[in-house]
Design a protein around this motif. Sequence first.
Motif: not given
Length: 208
Positions: A21, A187, A190-191, A193-195, A197-198
């Motif tokens: 990340q 969180d 999750r995938a 990519e979702q992390v 994005q957040d």
Amino acid sequence: MSGGARFITLEGIDGSGKSTQARLLAEALRGQGHVVHLTREPGGSPGAEEIRKLLLEGDPDRWSAETEILLFTAARRDHLERVIEPALARGEIVICDRFADSTRMYQGLRSAEGREMVDSLHDLMIKREPDLTLLIDLDPQAGLDRALSRKGSEERFESFGTDLQARMRAGFLELAGDFPDRITVIDGARAPEQVAQDILGVVTSRLR
């Protein structure tokens, strides 16, 4: 850049995805035109990288918790002097994979006086907190499974097992409750990519 969140750290238990990340965030911010310095702890400067080798390799009982705190603080001081502060002075965004919160958890939870010792040395020698900390939260067993599936040099700390991971997760979440203005919980189950994005959403809002 006019925002206040220029020194950003990522924290969490082993296997939570901090390094991935941190890299994705750096790439996204560079894509927006920011100058970004991506670094890590322990390490980040030549001297601190030498201390990293001492800390992350060898038997889990190689150092006492107190000795580890001194080594981590020495590495952090060198990193701060030689890398973090100069980059911030140049107007760059600094993204760091782990910082003092990890020492507060790992070493602070290994002895009764550990947390107090970490904070005392931090106040004396470091005197700086991140502008924004992103805490990637993940179930301890899932994190340990991820961590042990990797090949790397951090086996010494990963070998402490799920009990320490669970205590660290609880400690990180407690820390987030103590410093809600600095620490945002993400969180991590999750995938990637979702992390990512957040995380980018949180950082972008703080840069405005």
